[in-house]
Write a protein that holds these residues in place. Structure first.
Motif, PDB file in Angstrom:
ATOM      1  N   SER A  44     -26.806 -38.885-106.986  1.00  4.33           N
ATOM      2  CA  SER A  44     -26.769 -39.430-105.944  1.00  4.33           C
ATOM      3  C   SER A  44     -27.871 -39.452-105.012  1.00  4.33           C
ATOM      4  CB  SER A  44     -25.517 -38.910-104.746  1.00  4.33           C
ATOM      5  OG  SER A  44     -24.398 -39.122-105.360  1.00  4.33           O
ATOM      6  N   ILE A  45     -28.743 -38.468-105.072  1.00  3.25           N
ATOM      7  CA  ILE A  45     -30.006 -37.976-104.459  1.00  3.25           C
ATOM      8  C   ILE A  45     -30.987 -39.053-105.008  1.00  3.25           C
ATOM      9  CG2 ILE A  45     -31.947 -36.532-103.797  1.00  3.25           C
ATOM     10  CD1 ILE A  45     -29.654 -34.484-103.585  1.00  3.25           C
ATOM     11  N   ASP A  46     -30.917 -38.929-106.398  1.00  2.00           N
ATOM     12  CA  ASP A  46     -31.901 -39.752-107.166  1.00  2.00           C
ATOM     13  C   ASP A  46     -31.900 -41.261-107.025  1.00  2.00           C
ATOM     14  OD1 ASP A  46     -33.125 -37.410-108.145  1.00  2.00           O
ATOM     15  OD2 ASP A  46     -32.205 -37.471-110.007  1.00  2.00           O
ATOM     16  N   SER A  47     -30.716 -41.628-106.702  1.00  2.00           N
ATOM     17  CA  SER A  47     -30.511 -43.199-106.726  1.00  2.00           C
ATOM     18  C   SER A  47     -30.603 -43.596-105.272  1.00  2.00           C
ATOM     19  CB  SER A  47     -29.032 -43.384-107.143  1.00  2.00           C
ATOM     20  OG  SER A  47     -27.957 -42.999-106.414  1.00  2.00           O
ATOM     21  N   SER A  48     -30.817 -42.608-104.502  1.00  2.00           N
ATOM     22  CA  SER A  48     -30.865 -43.179-102.913  1.00  2.00           C
ATOM     23  C   SER A  48     -32.490 -43.421-102.389  1.00  2.00           C
ATOM     24  CB  SER A  48     -30.165 -42.168-101.883  1.00  2.00           C
ATOM     25  OG  SER A  48     -28.703 -42.188-102.352  1.00  2.00           O
ATOM     26  N   ASP A  49     -32.572 -43.617-101.265  1.00  2.00           N
ATOM     27  CA  ASP A  49     -33.843 -44.025-100.614  1.00  2.00           C
ATOM     28  C   ASP A  49     -34.030 -42.760 -99.595  1.00  2.00           C
ATOM     29  OD1 ASP A  49     -34.773 -45.973-102.292  1.00  2.00           O
ATOM     30  OD2 ASP A  49     -33.388 -47.305-100.869  1.00  2.00           O
ATOM     31  N   ALA A  94     -23.563 -31.128 -93.965  1.00  2.00           N
ATOM     32  CA  ALA A  94     -23.317 -32.368 -94.537  1.00  2.00           C
ATOM     33  C   ALA A  94     -24.375 -33.079 -94.830  1.00  2.00           C
ATOM     34  CB  ALA A  94     -22.701 -33.165 -93.169  1.00  2.00           C
ATOM     35  N   LEU A  95     -24.222 -33.750 -96.069  1.00  2.56           N
ATOM     36  CA  LEU A  95     -25.378 -34.259 -96.795  1.00  2.56           C
ATOM     37  C   LEU A  95     -24.912 -35.778 -97.147  1.00  2.56           C
ATOM     38  CD1 LEU A  95     -28.423 -33.663 -98.087  1.00  2.56           C
ATOM     39  CD2 LEU A  95     -26.906 -33.387-100.209  1.00  2.56           C
ATOM     40  N   CYS A  96     -25.919 -36.620 -96.761  1.00  3.44           N
ATOM     41  CA  CYS A  96     -25.638 -38.120 -97.082  1.00  3.44           C
ATOM     42  C   CYS A  96     -26.800 -38.937 -97.532  1.00  3.44           C
ATOM     43  CB  CYS A  96     -24.891 -38.672 -95.950  1.00  3.44           C
ATOM     44  SG  CYS A  96     -24.335 -40.411 -96.347  1.00  3.44           S
ATOM     45  N   HIS A 108     -23.345 -41.976-100.015  1.00  6.56           N
ATOM     46  CA  HIS A 108     -23.070 -40.735-100.740  1.00  6.56           C
ATOM     47  C   HIS A 108     -22.605 -39.625 -99.902  1.00  6.56           C
ATOM     48  CE1 HIS A 108     -24.434 -43.134-104.173  1.00  6.56           C
ATOM     49  NE2 HIS A 108     -25.547 -43.489-103.295  1.00  6.56           N
ATOM     50  N   PRO A 109     -21.862 -39.696 -99.209  1.00  6.12           N
ATOM     51  CA  PRO A 109     -21.557 -38.422 -98.107  1.00  6.12           C
ATOM     52  C   PRO A 109     -20.782 -37.250 -98.939  1.00  6.12           C
ATOM     53  CG  PRO A 109     -19.603 -39.915 -97.777  1.00  6.12           C
ATOM     54  CD  PRO A 109     -20.649 -40.502 -98.805  1.00  6.12           C
ATOM     55  N   VAL A 395     -24.523 -54.209 -90.269  1.00 11.00           N
ATOM     56  CA  VAL A 395     -24.817 -53.128 -91.123  1.00 11.00           C
ATOM     57  C   VAL A 395     -23.506 -53.019 -91.928  1.00 11.00           C
ATOM     58  CG1 VAL A 395     -25.160 -50.773 -91.671  1.00 11.00           C
ATOM     59  CG2 VAL A 395     -26.533 -51.802 -89.830  1.00 11.00           C
ATOM     60  N   ASP A 396     -23.344 -53.311 -92.960  1.00 13.06           N
ATOM     61  CA  ASP A 396     -22.181 -53.177 -93.920  1.00 13.06           C
ATOM     62  C   ASP A 396     -22.349 -51.874 -94.702  1.00 13.06           C
ATOM     63  OD1 ASP A 396     -21.429 -55.667 -93.354  1.00 13.06           O
ATOM     64  OD2 ASP A 396     -22.521 -56.840 -94.746  1.00 13.06           O
ATOM     65  N   VAL A 397     -21.327 -50.991 -94.611  1.00 10.40           N
ATOM     66  CA  VAL A 397     -21.270 -49.762 -94.959  1.00 10.40           C
ATOM     67  C   VAL A 397     -20.572 -49.710 -96.412  1.00 10.40           C
ATOM     68  CG1 VAL A 397     -20.863 -47.166 -94.932  1.00 10.40           C
ATOM     69  CG2 VAL A 397     -21.796 -48.790 -92.724  1.00 10.40           C
ATOM     70  N   GLU A 398     -20.919 -49.109 -97.431  1.00 14.05           N
ATOM     71  CA  GLU A 398     -20.145 -48.971 -98.627  1.00 14.05           C
ATOM     72  C   GLU A 398     -20.156 -47.384 -99.173  1.00 14.05           C
ATOM     73  OE1 GLU A 398     -20.226 -50.109-103.702  1.00 14.05           O
ATOM     74  OE2 GLU A 398     -21.441 -51.044-101.836  1.00 14.05           O
ATOM     75  N   VAL A 399     -19.171 -46.674 -99.125  1.00 11.62           N
ATOM     76  CA  VAL A 399     -19.110 -45.311 -99.523  1.00 11.62           C
ATOM     77  C   VAL A 399     -19.112 -45.378-101.231  1.00 11.62           C
ATOM     78  CG1 VAL A 399     -18.083 -43.105 -99.622  1.00 11.62           C
ATOM     79  CG2 VAL A 399     -18.127 -44.384 -97.446  1.00 11.62           C
ATOM     80  N   ALA A 400     -20.090 -45.048-101.902  1.00  7.10           N
ATOM     81  CA  ALA A 400     -20.146 -44.942-103.039  1.00  7.10           C
ATOM     82  C   ALA A 400     -19.699 -43.714-104.022  1.00  7.10           C
ATOM     83  CB  ALA A 400     -21.766 -44.919-103.713  1.00  7.10           C
ATOM     84  N   ASN A 401     -19.590 -42.625-103.540  1.00  6.73           N
ATOM     85  CA  ASN A 401     -18.718 -41.690-104.164  1.00  6.73           C
ATOM     86  C   ASN A 401     -17.513 -41.549-103.814  1.00  6.73           C
ATOM     87  OD1 ASN A 401     -20.151 -40.532-101.637  1.00  6.73           O
ATOM     88  ND2 ASN A 401     -19.402 -38.437-102.292  1.00  6.73           N
ATOM     89  N   GLN A 402     -16.506 -41.243-104.511  1.00  5.27           N
ATOM     90  CA  GLN A 402     -15.220 -41.022-104.329  1.00  5.27           C
ATOM     91  C   GLN A 402     -14.969 -39.879-103.676  1.00  5.27           C
ATOM     92  OE1 GLN A 402     -12.564 -43.244-104.719  1.00  5.27           O
ATOM     93  NE2 GLN A 402     -11.462 -41.955-103.525  1.00  5.27           N
ATOM     94  N   GLY A 403     -14.593 -39.881-102.417  1.00  9.31           N
ATOM     95  CA  GLY A 403     -14.679 -38.410-101.608  1.00  9.31           C
ATOM     96  C   GLY A 403     -13.091 -38.101-101.702  1.00  9.31           C
TER      97      GLY A 403
END
Length: 618
Positions: A44-49, A94-96, A108-109, A395-403
């Motif tokens: 998640s960290i590697d794929s984010s900006d 909390a990390l996102c 990716h919260p 701003v369209d929000v998408e949660v990528a990881n299944q929390g």
């Protein structure tokens, strides 16, 4: 920006919810699922900006004047944050990680539950920590489960504690490559090395012979090993050489290079953080030697991962070099440094230097918000989001990881939501500023986007520390030198700031000039003179009985005391964190401390007429 539109915030993932519903699916990470989630977190960290974070501590400040305020310089602000970071414990992190492409925000919260459990039985990471009763009450009201925190919280060691823990474990350490000592060998060194070389030669030859002789029974082999001092390290033969100093360790390692083809040296650490023995292990072949070293590396890697705990995630963030977005930079990163990097330095310059080596790009969202007029005096995340509704910032929000869904009573807010809100707010602010984040390719591009006021807070904090300027964003602020500030306490009776100002105006001619009075806490107030000179005149008058007259003499007789800004800085530097500022100032005045490194240069303060203490909050 003057046109008023409703912003568009929507959810595009099946497992997400809109902001108006107040819930996003945040993955809850505890001790039981921490290790299986690590690879997912790294991806998640590697794929984010960017990476947004938010901490939940057991407290923030022990007294009203401990809060960072408009009268603080970068150094005193840092000392206050340092005191809180060392005193209170992080219970939730909390990390996102998030990315913004156009108007699409992919998040990716995660919410990590932490607890400083002493798993190594060595008093680390913490023997004890403080709790603020009001903070625990608020956490309980929000549905915080203290049982999960204590029993399922993830422990950790800081980098400094991990280095110290190696001396407390019983696992031998593979010796690093040996560098020949530049100091000449003494007679004692020569005798010592000759004796150890002879012992190692005999032992090594017996190991070679035992491998070629298969006719000896077990008793003969055991006797041979006993005479030569040979032992077993796993399935391999070894020899332990006790040492009395690090000099002897160096000499032994240099000598063992003669047998490097089939002997591998290990260091046996002592609890005093030194070396108590060198253990030489015999290798039957080059393949066996390579296999042995891989086994040691795997063992060390597994041990390090076990003792690091949650710090593994902090290391992921650091190694990624991604910009980190925080709503409260100073509070968050003093806590992160104290808990996960090492002890906090004594001054803000050293702190900035140390932190920037781990987190070179930090965005202070609170400073970013100051550039948007409606947010200039807002620090609350939901209020800030509401204030931005007047701007069209889709701003369209998408949660990528299944929390894991958050199960709380209606109206309660999970702390894990804060990091998502920070990423949303950051995205909306960038959209309002019409910045195209998709073109960011390097740290330089990011710095150009964020500007010096809110990006690279680590560097700017250090830069500001040199000239002692404080940038406080508030209405009607006026810049004033710290030399024009006077602390006053020991008033005979309680009174309002307006009444105190009226009394002072009648007590001495110096108050004929323009000045202001504000309370810092219940025990003390601060006088602000808008011209240079009156502050020194007033301090001199109070401290000189011959200059006292009229009502001022009566006030001093009743216990009135005054001090300049240097006394306040000394109280912070010496750690006089009493409940009342008056008591801390008394201790600072009585202290004989004369630190030549303490700053004596006047500081500039952005004073605001709105600076006041709300006693209902104390």
């Amino acid at each position: 920006m003057q046109r008023r539109f409703l912003s568009s915030i929507s959810a595009t993932a099946g497992n997400t919810k809109t902001l108006n519903q107040g819930r996003w699916s945040v993955k809850q990470v505890k001790k039981s699922n921490f290790h299986v989630t690590l690879d997912e977190i790294r991806t998640s960290i590697d794929s984010s900006d960017f990476i947004a974070l938010s901490l939940q501590n057991t407290g923030s400040y022990a007294a009203a004047w401990h809060r960072v305020s408009a009268i603080d310089t970068p150094q005193t602000s840092y000392l206050k944050a340092k005191y809180a970071a060392e005193r209170y414990q992080i219970l939730q992190f909390a990390l996102c990680p998030f990315s913004l492409q156009g108007s699409k925000l992919t998040v990716h919260p995660y919410n990590f539950h932490l607890f400083p459990r002493d798993e190594l039985k060595c008093g680390m990471p913490s023997y004890s920590f403080s709790c603020q009763a009001s903070r625990l009450t608020a956490m309980a009201r929000e549905g915080f489960d203290f049982n999960i925190c204590i029993y399922e919280g993830i422990s950790y060691l800081s980098r400094a504690q991990e280095a110290a823990s190696k001396f407390l474990s019983e696992n031998p350490i593979l010796a690093d490559s040996v560098t020949v000592s530049s100091s000449p060998a003494t007679v004692a060194d020569t005798v010592f090395v000759g004796r150890i070389r002879s012992r190692v030669k005999n032992w090594r030859q017996s190991c070679i012979d035992s491998g070629s002789k298969t006719g000896d029974d077990d008793l003969v082999s055991s006797l041979r090993r006993l005479v030569l001092g040979s032992e077993q390290y796993g399935s391999r033969l070894c020899l332990t050489i006790d040492v009395c100093s690090e000099r002897q360790v160096q000499l032994i390692l240099e000598m063992l290079t003669e047998f490097s083809d089939d002997v591998v040296p290990l260091l046996v650490a002592s609890k005093s953080r030194g070396t108590q023995a060198v253990r030489t292990v015999f290798m039957s072949s080059k393949e066996d030697k390579d296999l042995f070293k891989r086994e040691l590396q795997d063992l060390e890697k597994e041990e390090n991962r076990r003792v690091r705990g949650f710090r593994e995630v902090v290391d992921f963030i650091s190694s990624s070099q991604k910009p980190v977005v925080s709503q409260n930079y100073l509070s968050d990163f003093t806590s992160i440094h104290a808990k996960f990097l090492g002890p906090l330095p004594s001054n803000v310059d050293d702190f900035s230097s140390s932190l920037s080596s781990a987190f070179p790009n930090v965005v202070d969202l609170s400073q970013f918000m100051k550039e948007i007029s409606p947010l200039s005096n807002i620090s609350n995340l939901p209020a800030a989001m509401s204030s931005l509704d007047r701007f069209f910032a889709p701003v369209d929000v998408e949660v990528a990881n299944q929390g894991c869904p958050v199960k709380l009573d209606e109206g309660h807010q999970s702390h894990g939501q804060n990091a998502v809100m920070i990423s949303q707010l950051f995205a909306k602010l960038c959209t309002i500023q019409k910045s195209d984040l998709s073109t960011i390719q390097s740290n330089e591009d990011f710095q150009a986007l964020a500007s010096d006021e809110h990006a690279n807070s680590v560097t700017s904090c250090s830069k500001n520390a040199g000239d002692e300027n404080v940038k406080v964003w508030s209405k009607n602020s006026r810049r004033v030198s710290s030399e024009n500030l006077v602390f006053i306490w020991g008033l005979g009776k309680k009174m309002t700031a307006a009444k105190l100002k009226n009394i002072l105006q009648k007590s001495h001619p110096v108050f004929a000039r323009e000045f202001n009075v504000k309370y810092i806490d219940r025990s003390s107030a601060i006088l602000v003179f808008w011209e240079s000179g009156p502050s020194e005149t007033f301090l001199s008058a109070v401290n000189n009985e011959e200059q006292l007259d009229g009502s001022l003499r009566e006030m001093v007789a009743e216990g009135l005391r005054v001090a300049g800004y240097k006394t306040y800085k000394r109280a912070c530097r010496l750690g006089f964190w009493e409940a009342d500022l008056a008591e801390s100032l008394d201790k600072a005045l009585e202290s004989s401390d004369t630190d030549p490194d303490s700053d004596t240069k006047p500081s500039e303060i952005d004073w605001s007429n709105e600076l006041a203490i709300n006693f209902d909050e104390l």
